[in-house]
Design an enzyme around this catalytic site. Structure first.
Site, PDB file in Angstrom:
ATOM      1  N   SER A  36      -0.429  -3.244   0.679  1.00  0.00           N
ATOM      2  CA  SER A  36      -0.338  -1.882   0.261  1.00  0.00           C
ATOM      3  C   SER A  36      -1.741  -1.244   0.662  1.00  0.00           C
ATOM      4  O   SER A  36      -2.539  -1.792   1.505  1.00  0.00           O
ATOM      5  CB  SER A  36      -0.615  -2.336  -1.528  1.00  0.00           C
ATOM      6  N   LYS A  37      -1.503  -0.026   0.183  1.00  0.00           N
ATOM      7  CA  LYS A  37      -2.623   0.853   0.624  1.00  0.00           C
ATOM      8  C   LYS A  37      -3.964   0.518   0.395  1.00  0.00           C
ATOM      9  O   LYS A  37      -4.915   0.917   1.127  1.00  0.00           O
ATOM     10  CB  LYS A  37      -2.452   2.540   0.087  1.00  0.00           C
ATOM     11  N   ARG A  38      -4.235  -0.083  -0.786  1.00  0.00           N
ATOM     12  CA  ARG A  38      -5.647  -0.794  -1.131  1.00  0.00           C
ATOM     13  C   ARG A  38      -6.349  -1.641  -0.062  1.00  0.00           C
ATOM     14  O   ARG A  38      -7.643  -1.528  -0.306  1.00  0.00           O
ATOM     15  CB  ARG A  38      -5.317  -1.450  -2.485  1.00  0.00           C
ATOM     16  N   ALA A  39      -5.591  -2.079   0.535  1.00  0.00           N
ATOM     17  CA  ALA A  39      -6.075  -3.183   1.667  1.00  0.00           C
ATOM     18  C   ALA A  39      -6.191  -2.711   3.030  1.00  0.00           C
ATOM     19  O   ALA A  39      -6.704  -3.165   3.946  1.00  0.00           O
ATOM     20  CB  ALA A  39      -5.301  -4.467   1.737  1.00  0.00           C
ATOM     21  N   ASP A  61      -0.563   6.434   9.398  1.00  0.00           N
ATOM     22  CA  ASP A  61      -2.035   6.214   9.108  1.00  0.00           C
ATOM     23  C   ASP A  61      -2.686   5.509  10.349  1.00  0.00           C
ATOM     24  O   ASP A  61      -3.782   5.802  10.650  1.00  0.00           O
ATOM     25  CB  ASP A  61      -2.218   5.271   7.904  1.00  0.00           C
TER      26      ASP A  61
END
Length: 493
Positions: A250-253, A260
């Site tokens: 996910s984007k959190r990691a 990107d």
């Protein structure tokens, strides 16, 4: 490979967002398989989710895969003999297949489900007992003809379905535990597993190579193949991609979208290399693979069943390796967009000296892990540092502060004239080194003390590439001017 049909594989992303790293890996494995077997790699856009699909997202998917160097043989942008390659342009084929199943009694209209909120094959679209299944066909057709909204459900045989996964071996599911499943929603659009079967057959897909999250869809799809009397393709389901801690990517990691990675200054070669190894083991110690090398080494049999790790730290290590091994002109071309974005290359492109930019890029090449680090590493070449800030650094740097500001000022008085004598054709790193070496002997300073003071004055920072090369590519004019500006702020002895 078990099938004797000509190899035709596909990647079928939904254009509802950017190109995900998981999509990129699936695309890569399909491409490698196709190339190894002399087959075709097809790109199909699954855009029947009209509420979420956008042209911008489709462009982003195509752009992301193309940036990675993945070239498809057939697709919406290149055409081909099995088009159209967007599901939204293939609705007639789904409607014809559903009509055939209705006519043969293998499907029935369902008036119970008016709107299906969730896409895909959810429990809401299946029923063990459907009261509409017993409605006489003539009555159902009359109600539909009168304008009543209805979905179409496939009559699922209450038996086991089985297939042999090329990675996982035989897999079986008892379909009697479910019920009749919707294939066409009340709005006239197909559900995913119906459309993909019709498309895969129409495009003569021989092997469906995809992520393990699709295993649960396979049995419903086999039921559709069975109802339509079609030969299903071979299936292989790759491991899921996870973060090092076992969580779903996910984007959190960190970055999960190809765009990107590009914006962060990662090279497509590095991303592709790392993606390949996240779920496939070459069986050797080799870690660096070009696309051509992957094509020779890849095999379905060596793909992992266990979930694979996408390690951002390993990716950045690999990216640094690729950067260090670029030709200097290539590196300069790749860092240019990042320098432009940072406002460092103000001059028109036509007015730039490509050799000078290549020289600068080569100076910092060893230290770069990403292209995005280039603007910070090279900024002092393009922007004059603040002299007052340089004076502050002279007072705190562990080498420079061995001497008072007055002593540094006196040293500059000694160094500047012979350096100025090099201005012009003699302003080259060997000559600069020789002059500073001679001045060191006169001053009796340690080498690191004088060079650090000059580095801080000329560059405004404590760390740069080789000082002599740095001064050469900075140029005599800017280098001397910056040193004189700092000298003007230093006290006299």
């Amino acid at each position: 490979r078990m099938s004797q049909r000509p190899v035709r594989v596909r990647i079928a992303p939904s254009p509802t967002g950017h190109c995900h790293v998981g999509t990129a890996r699936t695309a890569l494995y399909n491409l490698l398989f196709a190339r190894q077997h002399g087959g075709a790699f097809i790109l199909r856009i699954d855009d029947t989710d009209a509420r979420r699909s956008t042209q911008a997202s489709e462009a982003g998917v195509l752009e992301g895969l193309a940036w990675l160097g993945l070239a498809w043989d057939e697709g919406p942008d290149v055409g081909g003999p099995a088009g159209p390659y967007r599901q939204s342009e293939r609705l007639a084929s789904y409607q014809a297949a559903a009509r055939r199943l209705l006519d043969e009694g293998r499907a029935h209209h369902c008036f119970c489900v008016q709107e299906e909120a969730a896409p895909g094959e959810t429990a809401a679209l299946a029923r063990r007992t459907d009261p509409c299944a017993s409605i006489p066909r003539e009555e159902a057709e009359r109600r539909v003809a009168s304008g009543e909204r209805a979905a179409v459900r496939l009559r699922i045989p209450p038996r086991e379905f089985r297939y042999v996964d090329l990675l996982r071996g035989p897999i079986t599911q008892d379909m009697s535990l479910g019920g009749d499943r919707i294939i066409m929603k009340a709005d006239g659009l197909p559900v995913y597993s119906f459309a993909t079967v019709v498309d895969d057959d129409g495009m003569r897909i021989s092997h469906v190579l995809r992520s393990a999250e699709h295993i649960s869809n396979t049995f419903f799809q086999l039921a559709v193949y069975d109802a339509l009397g079609l030969e299903p393709p071979e299936f292989a389901h790759f491991s899921l991609l996870l973060n090092p801690d076992g969580s779903k990517i996910s984007k959190r990691a960190g970055a999960v979208y190809v765009g990107d990675f590009r914006d962060q200054g990662l090279l497509p070669e590095a991303v592709l290399n790392h993606v390949a190894l996240a779920g496939w083991n070459p069986g050797t110690e080799q870690e660096i693979f070009s696309l051509a090398e992957l094509q020779r080494a890849f095999s379905i049999e060596r793909c992992a069943i266990a979930n694979a790790v996408f390690d951002h730290a390993k990716l950045h290590w690999m990216n640094g390796w690729y950067i260090r091994n670029l030709q200097r002109d290539d590196l300069a071309g790749r860092v240019t967009p990042f320098l432009e974005r940072a406002g460092l290359l103000a001059a028109p492109a036509a007015a730039r000296d490509p050799r000078h930019l290549a020289d600068l890029a080569a100076l910092v090449q060893e230290g770069l892990k990403t292209l995005a680090e280039a603007p910070d590493a090279l900024e002092f070449f393009f922007r004059t540092p603040e002299p007052a800030r340089a004076v502050e650094l002279l007072q705190t740097n562990k080498f420079a502060k061995k001497h008072t500001l007055a002593e540094i000022g006196a040293a500059f008085d000694d160094v500047l004239p012979p350096l100025a004598g090099l201005a012009g054709s003699r302003w080259r790193s060997p000559e600069i080194e020789a002059v500073l070496g001679a001045e060191l002997e006169k001053l009796g300073w340690k080498k690191g003390e004088l060079l650090m003071a000059i580095r801080i004055a000329a560059c405004g920072r404590e760390a740069t590439p080789s000082l002599f090369h740095t001064l050469e590519y900075l140029g005599a004019g800017p280098a001397l001017e910056r040193m004189r500006a700092v000298r003007a702020l230093l006290p006299s002895a």
